[in-house]
Each structure stands twice: as structure tokens, then as C-alpha cells.
Design a protein around this motif. Structure first.
Motif, PDB file in Angstrom:
ATOM      1  N   CYS A 113      45.578  44.313  20.921  1.00 26.22           N
ATOM      2  CA  CYS A 113      46.698  44.612  21.812  1.00 26.22           C
ATOM      3  C   CYS A 113      46.313  44.193  23.219  1.00 26.22           C
ATOM      4  CB  CYS A 113      47.032  46.096  21.772  1.00 26.22           C
ATOM      5  SG  CYS A 113      47.574  46.656  20.141  1.00 26.22           S
ATOM      6  N   PHE A 114      47.259  43.585  23.904  1.00 25.64           N
ATOM      7  CA  PHE A 114      47.038  43.063  25.247  1.00 25.64           C
ATOM      8  C   PHE A 114      47.998  43.722  26.221  1.00 25.64           C
ATOM      9  CE2 PHE A 114      45.964  39.789  22.216  1.00 25.64           C
ATOM     10  CZ  PHE A 114      44.785  39.248  22.694  1.00 25.64           C
ATOM     11  N   GLY A 115      47.512  43.942  27.427  1.00 21.89           N
ATOM     12  CA  GLY A 115      48.362  44.381  28.525  1.00 21.89           C
ATOM     13  C   GLY A 115      48.186  43.427  29.689  1.00 21.89           C
ATOM     14  N   PHE A 116      49.313  43.046  30.291  1.00 21.34           N
ATOM     15  CA  PHE A 116      49.298  42.152  31.449  1.00 21.34           C
ATOM     16  C   PHE A 116      50.139  42.793  32.550  1.00 21.34           C
ATOM     17  CE2 PHE A 116      48.979  39.565  27.619  1.00 21.34           C
ATOM     18  CZ  PHE A 116      47.900  38.747  27.901  1.00 21.34           C
ATOM     19  N   TRP A 117      49.513  43.136  33.656  1.00 27.45           N
ATOM     20  CA  TRP A 117      50.204  43.679  34.820  1.00 27.45           C
ATOM     21  C   TRP A 117      50.206  42.559  35.858  1.00 27.45           C
ATOM     22  CZ3 TRP A 117      53.001  47.854  36.033  1.00 27.45           C
ATOM     23  CH2 TRP A 117      53.193  48.170  37.379  1.00 27.45           C
ATOM     24  N   VAL A 118      51.365  41.975  36.100  1.00 26.80           N
ATOM     25  CA  VAL A 118      51.460  40.837  37.009  1.00 26.80           C
ATOM     26  C   VAL A 118      52.445  41.157  38.118  1.00 26.80           C
ATOM     27  CG1 VAL A 118      52.001  38.379  37.225  1.00 26.80           C
ATOM     28  CG2 VAL A 118      50.889  39.224  35.142  1.00 26.80           C
ATOM     29  N   ARG A 121      54.870  43.922  37.257  1.00 31.22           N
ATOM     30  CA  ARG A 121      55.613  43.784  35.991  1.00 31.22           C
ATOM     31  C   ARG A 121      54.636  43.870  34.816  1.00 31.22           C
ATOM     32  NH1 ARG A 121      57.561  38.515  33.387  1.00 31.22           N
ATOM     33  NH2 ARG A 121      58.765  39.284  31.628  1.00 31.22           N
ATOM     34  N   LEU A 122      54.933  44.769  33.885  1.00 29.50           N
ATOM     35  CA  LEU A 122      54.063  44.978  32.734  1.00 29.50           C
ATOM     36  C   LEU A 122      54.599  44.243  31.509  1.00 29.50           C
ATOM     37  CD1 LEU A 122      51.626  46.441  31.447  1.00 29.50           C
ATOM     38  CD2 LEU A 122      53.201  48.330  30.924  1.00 29.50           C
ATOM     39  N   THR A 123      53.704  43.518  30.841  1.00 27.96           N
ATOM     40  CA  THR A 123      54.007  42.868  29.567  1.00 27.96           C
ATOM     41  C   THR A 123      52.924  43.289  28.588  1.00 27.96           C
ATOM     42  OG1 THR A 123      54.935  40.937  30.704  1.00 27.96           O
ATOM     43  CG2 THR A 123      54.316  40.654  28.397  1.00 27.96           C
ATOM     44  N   THR A 124      53.334  43.695  27.393  1.00 32.24           N
ATOM     45  CA  THR A 124      52.362  44.033  26.354  1.00 32.24           C
ATOM     46  C   THR A 124      52.655  43.211  25.104  1.00 32.24           C
ATOM     47  OG1 THR A 124      53.687  45.909  25.567  1.00 32.24           O
ATOM     48  CG2 THR A 124      51.974  46.382  27.212  1.00 32.24           C
ATOM     49  N   VAL A 125      51.596  42.887  24.388  1.00 33.78           N
ATOM     50  CA  VAL A 125      51.706  42.046  23.195  1.00 33.78           C
ATOM     51  C   VAL A 125      50.650  42.497  22.186  1.00 33.78           C
ATOM     52  CG1 VAL A 125      51.577  39.677  22.304  1.00 33.78           C
ATOM     53  CG2 VAL A 125      52.350  40.068  24.642  1.00 33.78           C
ATOM     54  N   THR A 126      51.013  42.443  20.920  1.00 34.53           N
ATOM     55  CA  THR A 126      50.041  42.648  19.846  1.00 34.53           C
ATOM     56  C   THR A 126      49.915  41.347  19.081  1.00 34.53           C
ATOM     57  OG1 THR A 126      50.574  44.996  19.627  1.00 34.53           O
ATOM     58  CG2 THR A 126      49.488  43.943  17.754  1.00 34.53           C
ATOM     59  N   LYS A 127      48.691  40.967  18.821  1.00 38.39           N
ATOM     60  CA  LYS A 127      48.426  39.711  18.109  1.00 38.39           C
ATOM     61  C   LYS A 127      47.503  40.008  16.933  1.00 38.39           C
ATOM     62  CE  LYS A 127      48.401  35.106  18.075  1.00 38.39           C
ATOM     63  NZ  LYS A 127      49.468  34.428  17.432  1.00 38.39           N
ATOM     64  N   GLN A 128      47.820  39.426  15.787  1.00 40.15           N
ATOM     65  CA  GLN A 128      46.988  39.544  14.595  1.00 40.15           C
ATOM     66  C   GLN A 128      46.205  38.242  14.422  1.00 40.15           C
ATOM     67  OE1 GLN A 128      46.801  42.259  12.748  1.00 40.15           O
ATOM     68  NE2 GLN A 128      48.636  43.402  13.268  1.00 40.15           N
ATOM     69  N   PHE A 129      44.912  38.308  14.593  1.00 38.17           N
ATOM     70  CA  PHE A 129      44.085  37.118  14.425  1.00 38.17           C
ATOM     71  C   PHE A 129      43.510  37.014  13.010  1.00 38.17           C
ATOM     72  CE2 PHE A 129      43.898  38.023  18.999  1.00 38.17           C
ATOM     73  CZ  PHE A 129      44.426  36.842  19.481  1.00 38.17           C
ATOM     74  N   GLY A 130      43.590  38.113  12.271  1.00 40.84           N
ATOM     75  CA  GLY A 130      43.064  38.136  10.916  1.00 40.84           C
ATOM     76  C   GLY A 130      41.590  38.505  10.882  1.00 40.84           C
ATOM     77  N   ASP A 131      41.099  38.731   9.709  1.00 36.27           N
ATOM     78  CA  ASP A 131      39.702  39.117   9.506  1.00 36.27           C
ATOM     79  C   ASP A 131      38.855  37.844   9.478  1.00 36.27           C
ATOM     80  OD1 ASP A 131      37.336  40.334   8.894  1.00 36.27           O
ATOM     81  OD2 ASP A 131      38.034  41.262   7.033  1.00 36.27           O
ATOM     82  N   ASN A 143      41.002  33.514  24.443  1.00 35.77           N
ATOM     83  CA  ASN A 143      41.846  32.323  24.583  1.00 35.77           C
ATOM     84  C   ASN A 143      43.320  32.691  24.682  1.00 35.77           C
ATOM     85  OD1 ASN A 143      39.592  30.660  24.477  1.00 35.77           O
ATOM     86  ND2 ASN A 143      39.755  30.339  22.275  1.00 35.77           N
ATOM     87  N   TYR A 144      43.746  33.597  23.822  1.00 36.55           N
ATOM     88  CA  TYR A 144      45.143  34.025  23.843  1.00 36.55           C
ATOM     89  C   TYR A 144      45.484  34.695  25.176  1.00 36.55           C
ATOM     90  CZ  TYR A 144      49.503  36.296  22.713  1.00 36.55           C
ATOM     91  OH  TYR A 144      50.808  36.716  22.747  1.00 36.55           O
ATOM     92  N   ALA A 145      44.592  35.557  25.649  1.00 37.21           N
ATOM     93  CA  ALA A 145      44.841  36.267  26.909  1.00 37.21           C
ATOM     94  C   ALA A 145      44.972  35.290  28.077  1.00 37.21           C
ATOM     95  CB  ALA A 145      43.729  37.280  27.185  1.00 37.21           C
ATOM     96  N   LEU A 146      44.101  34.317  28.152  1.00 38.47           N
ATOM     97  CA  LEU A 146      44.156  33.353  29.250  1.00 38.47           C
ATOM     98  C   LEU A 146      45.410  32.486  29.182  1.00 38.47           C
ATOM     99  CD1 LEU A 146      40.413  32.290  29.477  1.00 38.47           C
ATOM    100  CD2 LEU A 146      41.696  33.656  31.147  1.00 38.47           C
ATOM    101  N   GLU A 147      45.776  32.046  27.982  1.00 33.92           N
ATOM    102  CA  GLU A 147      46.994  31.240  27.835  1.00 33.92           C
ATOM    103  C   GLU A 147      48.239  32.034  28.202  1.00 33.92           C
ATOM    104  OE1 GLU A 147      46.826  29.871  23.792  1.00 33.92           O
ATOM    105  OE2 GLU A 147      45.086  28.576  24.204  1.00 33.92           O
ATOM    106  N   THR A 148      48.303  33.275  27.726  1.00 36.85           N
ATOM    107  CA  THR A 148      49.459  34.122  28.015  1.00 36.85           C
ATOM    108  C   THR A 148      49.513  34.454  29.501  1.00 36.85           C
ATOM    109  OG1 THR A 148      49.358  35.034  25.789  1.00 36.85           O
ATOM    110  CG2 THR A 148      50.624  36.285  27.410  1.00 36.85           C
ATOM    111  N   LEU A 149      48.365  34.770  30.080  1.00 36.68           N
ATOM    112  CA  LEU A 149      48.323  35.076  31.513  1.00 36.68           C
ATOM    113  C   LEU A 149      48.793  33.881  32.321  1.00 36.68           C
ATOM    114  CD1 LEU A 149      47.640  36.826  33.933  1.00 36.68           C
ATOM    115  CD2 LEU A 149      45.260  36.018  33.729  1.00 36.68           C
ATOM    116  N   TYR A 150      48.358  32.709  31.974  1.00 36.72           N
ATOM    117  CA  TYR A 150      48.781  31.516  32.706  1.00 36.72           C
ATOM    118  C   TYR A 150      50.302  31.364  32.660  1.00 36.72           C
ATOM    119  CZ  TYR A 150      49.190  26.733  34.341  1.00 36.72           C
ATOM    120  OH  TYR A 150      49.559  25.610  35.038  1.00 36.72           O
TER     121      TYR A 150
END
Length: 156
Positions: A113-118, A121-131, A143-150
Motif C-alpha cells: 500500500c502506498f500513500g502520496f501526500w503532494v 492532496r492525498l492519493t493512496t494506492v494498493t499494488k499486488q506485485f505477487g510472491d 520503482n512503482y512509487a517513483l513512477e507514480t510520484l513523478y
């Protein structure tokens, strides 16, 4: 991607702070690969324990109890809490289950789970990367966090 994030933050004159759990500082460490990172990063927290999330980031104990520590609600509170605590315009948080154990049917290994406070403004996302392996989950989350933040910085 970390260079693009740093450049974008510098253009806006903004600062960033991280609140990491499952990524254990890897997200912040990736950002400081960029030579100009010191212009945008003042502080970062690795809050692996629930007590640390509550004490340093202002995460609600009730939210942890009701939603679970791996939840968008907690990640959102972490992101906002670290930004407010550090006086930054941007806060990014991660909370997840990197494995190999700890997963459940509803929250499997590889869920982050990710939280981005920009800028308020708050954005939250859940990502399943798998086992895919503990360190692979952590790197995929970074990688996902940096791409989403950008992307979020481009919209701000």
C-alpha cells in the motif's frame, strides 16, 4: 526515474520526506543516488514497528486496529504525517508484505500500500506485485512509487 523526481521537485522548490515500512529505506536510498537530492530531501523515516508509525508519524492506533497496518488508510496517514512532521510539501509512504511469510488470503505476500501526500492532496494506492521474492517486491515497490510520484508531481 529518481533523477526526474528530483528535477521536478527542484523546479517546484519543494521538499520530500519518506515514511517507509516494507521498503526499509530503499526508496529514500534510491532517491539519494541523484547528486542533487540534498536540495529536496531533509528527512526520512523507516517505521517498521506499529509503535513507530504512531509515535513519529501520527498514525492512528484505531486505524491500525480496524484496517490493519498494511492498508491504504495507514499508508495515507504515514504519508501525510511524515510531510507534516518534516515540513515538506511531499510525503511518500509504503506499507506492505514483502514475504516470504506474513501473507493472508485478503492480504497476500507481494501486496504493498502506498500513500502520496503532494502539496496538500492525498492519493493512496494498493499494488499486488505477487510472491516474487522479498527483495524483488521491495524493488518493484520502489520503482512503482517513483513512477507514480513523478506522475502526481506533473499534475500538481
Amino acid at each position: 526515474m529518481e533523477t526526474k523526481v528530483v528535477d521536478c521537485l527542484m523546479e517546484k522548490g519543494w521538499h520530500i520526506a519518506f515514511a517507509e515500512s516494507c521498503t526499509g529505506g530503499l526508496l529514500c536510498g534510491t532517491l539519494i543516488n541523484v547528486p542533487n537530492a540534498s536540495a529536496v530531501l531533509d528527512s526520512s523515516f523507516v517505521t517498521y514497528a506499529n509503535a513507530a508509525k504512531i509515535k513519529y508519524l501520527g498514525v492512528s492506533e484505531d486505524t491500525i486496529t480496524l484496517q490493519g497496518v498494511v492498508s491504504e488508510a495507514v499508508a495515507g496517514q504515514m504519508a501525510k504525517g511524515v510531510a507534516v512532521e518534516c515540513g515538506a510539501q511531499v510525503g511518500v509512504a509504503t506499507s506492505g508484505i514483502a514475504g516470504p511469510s506474513g501473507g493472508t488470503k485478503t492480504k497476500p505476500v507481494g501486496m504493498v500500500c502506498f500513500g502520496f501526500w503532494v502539496n496538500g492532496r492525498l492519493t493512496t494506492v494498493t499494488k499486488q506485485f505477487g510472491d516474487i521474492g522479498r527483495n524483488q517486491v521491495r524493488h518493484a515497490a520502489v520503482n512503482y512509487a517513483l513512477e507514480t510520484l513523478y506522475d502526481l508531481l506533473q499534475e500538481a
